[in-house]
Design a protein around this motif. Structure first.
Motif, PDB file in Angstrom:
ATOM      1  N   PRO A  57       0.914  -1.151   0.019  1.00 43.98           N
ATOM      2  CA  PRO A  57      -0.089  -0.116   0.051  1.00 43.98           C
ATOM      3  C   PRO A  57       0.892   1.312  -0.153  1.00 43.98           C
ATOM      4  CG  PRO A  57      -0.754  -1.548   1.607  1.00 43.98           C
ATOM      5  CD  PRO A  57       0.419  -2.148   1.289  1.00 43.98           C
ATOM      6  N   GLN A  58       0.538   2.131  -0.815  1.00 43.32           N
ATOM      7  CA  GLN A  58       1.181   3.484  -0.892  1.00 43.32           C
ATOM      8  C   GLN A  58       0.509   4.650  -0.900  1.00 43.32           C
ATOM      9  OE1 GLN A  58       4.530   3.738  -1.159  1.00 43.32           O
ATOM     10  NE2 GLN A  58       5.505   2.152  -2.082  1.00 43.32           N
ATOM     11  N   ASN A  59       0.983   5.740  -0.545  1.00 40.22           N
ATOM     12  CA  ASN A  59       0.223   7.074  -0.735  1.00 40.22           C
ATOM     13  C   ASN A  59       1.091   7.906  -1.308  1.00 40.22           C
ATOM     14  OD1 ASN A  59      -0.974   6.197   2.512  1.00 40.22           O
ATOM     15  ND2 ASN A  59      -2.348   6.547   1.107  1.00 40.22           N
ATOM     16  N   LEU A  60       1.255   9.124  -0.756  1.00 34.27           N
ATOM     17  CA  LEU A  60       2.027  10.020  -1.572  1.00 34.27           C
ATOM     18  C   LEU A  60       3.512   9.824  -1.935  1.00 34.27           C
ATOM     19  CD1 LEU A  60       0.262  13.220  -0.129  1.00 34.27           C
ATOM     20  CD2 LEU A  60      -0.056  12.280  -2.518  1.00 34.27           C
ATOM     21  N   CYS A  61       4.131  10.386  -2.555  1.00 29.92           N
ATOM     22  CA  CYS A  61       5.480  10.302  -2.997  1.00 29.92           C
ATOM     23  C   CYS A  61       6.478  10.592  -1.540  1.00 29.92           C
ATOM     24  CB  CYS A  61       5.935  11.355  -3.890  1.00 29.92           C
ATOM     25  SG  CYS A  61       7.875  11.215  -4.225  1.00 29.92           S
ATOM     26  N   VAL A  62       7.185   9.714  -1.236  1.00 33.04           N
ATOM     27  CA  VAL A  62       7.905   9.832   0.031  1.00 33.04           C
ATOM     28  C   VAL A  62       9.171  11.070  -0.261  1.00 33.04           C
ATOM     29  CG1 VAL A  62       7.651   7.389   0.876  1.00 33.04           C
ATOM     30  CG2 VAL A  62       9.507   7.906  -0.562  1.00 33.04           C
ATOM     31  N   LYS A  63       9.288  11.464  -1.265  1.00 32.65           N
ATOM     32  CA  LYS A  63      10.332  12.341  -1.688  1.00 32.65           C
ATOM     33  C   LYS A  63       9.839  13.673  -1.579  1.00 32.65           C
ATOM     34  CE  LYS A  63      14.188  10.212  -3.571  1.00 32.65           C
ATOM     35  NZ  LYS A  63      14.303   9.285  -4.779  1.00 32.65           N
TER      36      LYS A  63
ATOM     37  N   ALA B 123      -7.421   6.668   1.650  1.00 32.73           N
ATOM     38  CA  ALA B 123      -7.900   6.440   0.529  1.00 32.73           C
ATOM     39  C   ALA B 123      -8.441   7.625  -0.199  1.00 32.73           C
ATOM     40  CB  ALA B 123      -9.041   5.491   0.229  1.00 32.73           C
ATOM     41  N   SER B 124      -7.914   9.005   0.322  1.00 36.93           N
ATOM     42  CA  SER B 124      -8.345  10.281  -0.098  1.00 36.93           C
ATOM     43  C   SER B 124      -7.838  10.266  -1.629  1.00 36.93           C
ATOM     44  CB  SER B 124      -7.624  11.343   0.603  1.00 36.93           C
ATOM     45  OG  SER B 124      -7.646  11.408   1.931  1.00 36.93           O
ATOM     46  N   THR B 125      -8.660  11.155  -2.268  1.00 30.36           N
ATOM     47  CA  THR B 125      -8.341  11.540  -3.945  1.00 30.36           C
ATOM     48  C   THR B 125      -6.951  11.548  -4.088  1.00 30.36           C
ATOM     49  OG1 THR B 125     -10.557  12.379  -4.263  1.00 30.36           O
ATOM     50  CG2 THR B 125      -8.937  12.936  -5.633  1.00 30.36           C
ATOM     51  N   LEU B 126      -6.295  11.028  -4.952  1.00 32.73           N
ATOM     52  CA  LEU B 126      -4.942  11.056  -5.295  1.00 32.73           C
ATOM     53  C   LEU B 126      -4.142  10.692  -4.086  1.00 32.73           C
ATOM     54  CD1 LEU B 126      -5.065  13.782  -8.002  1.00 32.73           C
ATOM     55  CD2 LEU B 126      -4.663  11.755  -8.236  1.00 32.73           C
ATOM     56  N   LYS B 127      -4.572  10.498  -3.033  1.00 37.90           N
ATOM     57  CA  LYS B 127      -3.521  10.033  -1.816  1.00 37.90           C
ATOM     58  C   LYS B 127      -3.080   8.639  -1.894  1.00 37.90           C
ATOM     59  CE  LYS B 127      -3.916  14.226   0.992  1.00 37.90           C
ATOM     60  NZ  LYS B 127      -4.556  14.746   2.367  1.00 37.90           N
ATOM     61  N   GLU B 128      -4.190   7.924  -2.684  1.00 39.69           N
ATOM     62  CA  GLU B 128      -3.583   6.385  -3.033  1.00 39.69           C
ATOM     63  C   GLU B 128      -3.816   6.543  -4.591  1.00 39.69           C
ATOM     64  OE1 GLU B 128      -5.813   3.784  -4.426  1.00 39.69           O
ATOM     65  OE2 GLU B 128      -7.042   5.545  -5.072  1.00 39.69           O
ATOM     66  N   PRO B 129      -3.193   5.525  -5.459  1.00 37.28           N
ATOM     67  CA  PRO B 129      -2.745   5.907  -6.649  1.00 37.28           C
ATOM     68  C   PRO B 129      -3.624   4.875  -7.597  1.00 37.28           C
ATOM     69  CG  PRO B 129      -1.009   4.206  -5.597  1.00 37.28           C
ATOM     70  CD  PRO B 129      -1.998   4.635  -4.585  1.00 37.28           C
ATOM     71  N   TYR B 130      -4.582   4.303  -7.182  1.00 33.38           N
ATOM     72  CA  TYR B 130      -5.345   3.418  -8.041  1.00 33.38           C
ATOM     73  C   TYR B 130      -6.939   3.792  -8.549  1.00 33.38           C
ATOM     74  CZ  TYR B 130      -1.366   0.592  -6.881  1.00 33.38           C
ATOM     75  OH  TYR B 130      -0.199   0.237  -6.793  1.00 33.38           O
ATOM     76  N   ARG B 131      -7.402   4.779  -7.595  1.00 32.51           N
ATOM     77  CA  ARG B 131      -8.809   5.298  -7.966  1.00 32.51           C
ATOM     78  C   ARG B 131      -8.889   6.091  -9.415  1.00 32.51           C
ATOM     79  NH1 ARG B 131     -12.187   9.774  -4.710  1.00 32.51           N
ATOM     80  NH2 ARG B 131     -11.106   9.051  -3.043  1.00 32.51           N
ATOM     81  N   ILE B 132      -7.594   6.759  -9.725  1.00 30.07           N
ATOM     82  CA  ILE B 132      -7.458   7.387 -10.877  1.00 30.07           C
ATOM     83  C   ILE B 132      -7.400   6.170 -12.143  1.00 30.07           C
ATOM     84  CG2 ILE B 132      -4.995   7.415 -10.842  1.00 30.07           C
ATOM     85  CD1 ILE B 132      -4.931   9.631 -12.487  1.00 30.07           C
ATOM     86  N   GLU B 133      -7.064   5.065 -11.760  1.00 30.91           N
ATOM     87  CA  GLU B 133      -6.791   3.903 -12.786  1.00 30.91           C
ATOM     88  C   GLU B 133      -8.341   3.579 -12.904  1.00 30.91           C
ATOM     89  OE1 GLU B 133      -3.769   2.983 -14.287  1.00 30.91           O
ATOM     90  OE2 GLU B 133      -3.504   5.011 -13.437  1.00 30.91           O
ATOM     91  N   GLY B 134      -9.293   3.566 -12.266  1.00 28.96           N
ATOM     92  CA  GLY B 134     -10.487   3.370 -12.501  1.00 28.96           C
ATOM     93  C   GLY B 134     -11.036   4.376 -13.194  1.00 28.96           C
ATOM     94  N   LYS B 135     -10.905   5.460 -12.943  1.00 24.32           N
ATOM     95  CA  LYS B 135     -11.429   6.549 -13.940  1.00 24.32           C
ATOM     96  C   LYS B 135     -10.846   6.894 -14.983  1.00 24.32           C
ATOM     97  CE  LYS B 135     -12.901   9.254  -9.650  1.00 24.32           C
ATOM     98  NZ  LYS B 135     -12.914  10.734  -9.116  1.00 24.32           N
ATOM     99  N   LYS B 136      -9.631   6.273 -15.369  1.00 34.41           N
ATOM    100  CA  LYS B 136      -9.120   6.486 -16.694  1.00 34.41           C
ATOM    101  C   LYS B 136      -9.937   5.541 -17.747  1.00 34.41           C
ATOM    102  CE  LYS B 136      -5.825   2.977 -16.935  1.00 34.41           C
ATOM    103  NZ  LYS B 136      -4.186   2.450 -16.882  1.00 34.41           N
ATOM    104  N   THR B 137     -10.777   4.681 -17.180  1.00 33.21           N
ATOM    105  CA  THR B 137     -11.228   3.706 -18.133  1.00 33.21           C
ATOM    106  C   THR B 137     -12.572   4.470 -18.885  1.00 33.21           C
ATOM    107  OG1 THR B 137     -12.757   2.997 -16.462  1.00 33.21           O
ATOM    108  CG2 THR B 137     -11.144   1.767 -16.615  1.00 33.21           C
ATOM    109  N   MET B 138     -12.872   5.704 -18.167  1.00 30.32           N
ATOM    110  CA  MET B 138     -13.924   6.426 -19.075  1.00 30.32           C
ATOM    111  C   MET B 138     -13.302   6.902 -20.376  1.00 30.32           C
ATOM    112  SD  MET B 138     -15.801   8.940 -16.427  1.00 30.32           S
ATOM    113  CE  MET B 138     -14.165   9.613 -15.534  1.00 30.32           C
ATOM    114  N   GLY B 139     -11.895   7.148 -20.358  1.00 28.11           N
ATOM    115  CA  GLY B 139     -11.348   7.585 -21.480  1.00 28.11           C
ATOM    116  C   GLY B 139     -10.887   6.531 -22.383  1.00 28.11           C
TER     117      GLY B 139
END
Ligand SMILES: Cc1ncc(COP(=O)(O)O)c(C=O)c1O
Ligand SMILES: [Zn+2]
Length: 405
Positions: free
Chosen positions: A23-29, A206-222
């Motif tokens: 599990p990852q959230n934001l960039c550690v750097k 699981a906040s918007t863009l604080k976890e990396p996979y919500r956007i992967e679901g949403k990209k399927t609209m494109g």
């Protein structure tokens, strides 16, 4: 042959690589959102559009380009492959005969948030997350609660008091630990952040863009828009932008499809549509900035786009710049009038956020930014029936023995 060709996570700002298998959230750097990267050569050699055409009509038909490793980890309620329909009468009226709607009202939980929840919840469960927490403007909290229930994940959701009431009830029905805050999504975000920090790793943010996979679901609209148009893209896509995840996701999808060689030609010009009462992206775009500033006292009836400072602002602005797109505001009065026009002319009861995007299409046609012969797709991000208050009813009440003649 792998179900997913996910290779790693990459910071959207500094490019630092992160391990995708925990599990990852934001960039550690640098603290910016992480984006999923795929082995696109492996995708290209393992599947092609003709094979995809024969798969089940849900977003998992693109599983090579999604992050879930094991088909058994998929939590689905049948999301995806929503209709892409022409709007001949209304389109003619606003001077866009080739106007289309991608209607996300027809999806589990009644909003496009189902896509992010299906993929985000599936991947979180696969990586061993047991409890998640998130701030929300309503629809995402409802979707993550319901998908969480199906996956056996516990959820804590914090939403503004003003969020659409039905979304509270969806959270309660699914057994979520729901809290209301007399403030905005940014206030809910602070509360969730504190909870996660104090949880010693037991609660996943699981906040918007604080976890990396919500956007992967949403990209399927494109991806769906491309597939539904015969692996071509329209000239313009209008998107009601709050956190901007859908817009960033569509942009990401287009880049992946172009790299795969499944689409070609210029990308569609992306339009970020915001409300006059909450327009941090439009202000930044007009001022030529690469990030937004907090929008004080934000308010709009299009509640999903009331986000005063999106964390992915730089990614939204980058997507607009890279596609020669634009950003535009509409007033609440304009979007409410548009909602009525679309319903009366096309029989579609869109959500206020979707109505904002229609109002923007009308304005951009009138200003000449969109040409009359262009192919234009408006994202209706949710079902109008989730917002019963947008249309007042003053129908006369008849007595039980009443007559109309
Ligand atoms: C119906 C609806 N439309 C649009 C949005 C904005 O979504 P995004 O975060 O992708 O900009 C939301 C977010 O809550 C929403 O609920
Ligand atoms: Zn970084």
């Amino acid at each position: 042959m792998s179900f997913s060709q996910l290779s790693h996570l990459e910071c959207g700002r500094c490019g630092a690589e992160h391990d995708s298998e925990r599990p990852q959230n934001l960039c550690v750097k640098c603290g910016s959102p992480l984006l999923a990267r795929y082995d696109l050569d492996a995708v290209r050699s393992s599947v092609d559009p003709a094979q995809i055409a024969g798969r089940a009509p849900d977003l998992w038909r693109y599983h090579e380009l999604l992050p879930v490793r094991n088909p058994e980890s998929v939590t689905t309620l049948g999301e995806g492959m929503t209709p892409l329909l022409p709007l001949a009468r209304y389109g003619e009226r606003i001077g866009l005969p080739q106007l289309m709607i991608k209607d996300e009202g027809l999806i589990p939980t009644g909003s496009f948030k189902a896509r992010g929840a299906a993929v985000g919840v599936s991947r979180a469960a696969e990586l061993g997350v047991e409890r998640l927490a998130m701030p929300t403007n309503g629809n995402a909290g409802a979707a993550w609660s319901l998908y969480g229930a199906r996956a056996g994940l516990a959820a804590t959701v914090v939403m503004p008091l003003d969020a659409p009431e039905i979304t509270r009830r969806e959270c309660v029905a699914s057994g979520t630990d729901l809290h209301l805050v007399d403030g905005l999504i940014s206030d809910a975000g602070r509360i969730v952040g504190e909870l996660v920090a104090a949880s010693d790793g037991r609660v996943f943010d699981a906040s918007t863009l604080k976890e990396p996979y919500r956007i992967e679901g949403k990209k399927t609209m494109g991806i769906e828009i491309a597939e539904q148009l015969g692996w071509r893209m329209p000239d313009v896509i209008l998107y009601p932008t709050g956190g901007g995840v859908g817009l960033i996701g569509i942009h990401k999808a287009m880049n992946e499809l172009r790299e795969l060689g499944w689409i070609s030609g210029p990308p569609p010009r992306l339009v970020a549509v915001q409300a006059e009462g909450c327009a941090p992206i439009v202000r930044a775009f007009e001022q030529g900035e690469s990030e937004s500033r907090y929008w004080a006292d934000s308010r709009t009836v299009a509640f999903g786009i009331n986000v005063p400072k999106p964390i992915g602002d730089f990614l939204i602005l980058r997507a607009l710049a890279e596609t020669s797109g634009t950003a535009i505001t509409v007033s609440d009065a304009e979007l409410l009038a548009e909602l009525r026009d679309v319903a009366a002319m096309e029989g579609m009861f869109v959500c206020p956020e979707g109505a904002a995007a229609f109002a923007a299409a009308r304005k951009l046609r009138a200003s000449g930014w969109i040409g009359a012969d262009e192919r234009v797709v408006v994202l209706n991000t949710g079902a109008g029936i989730k917002y019963p208050g947008t249309v007042p009813v003053d129908a006369p009440v008849l007595p039980v023995d009443g007559h109309l003649v």
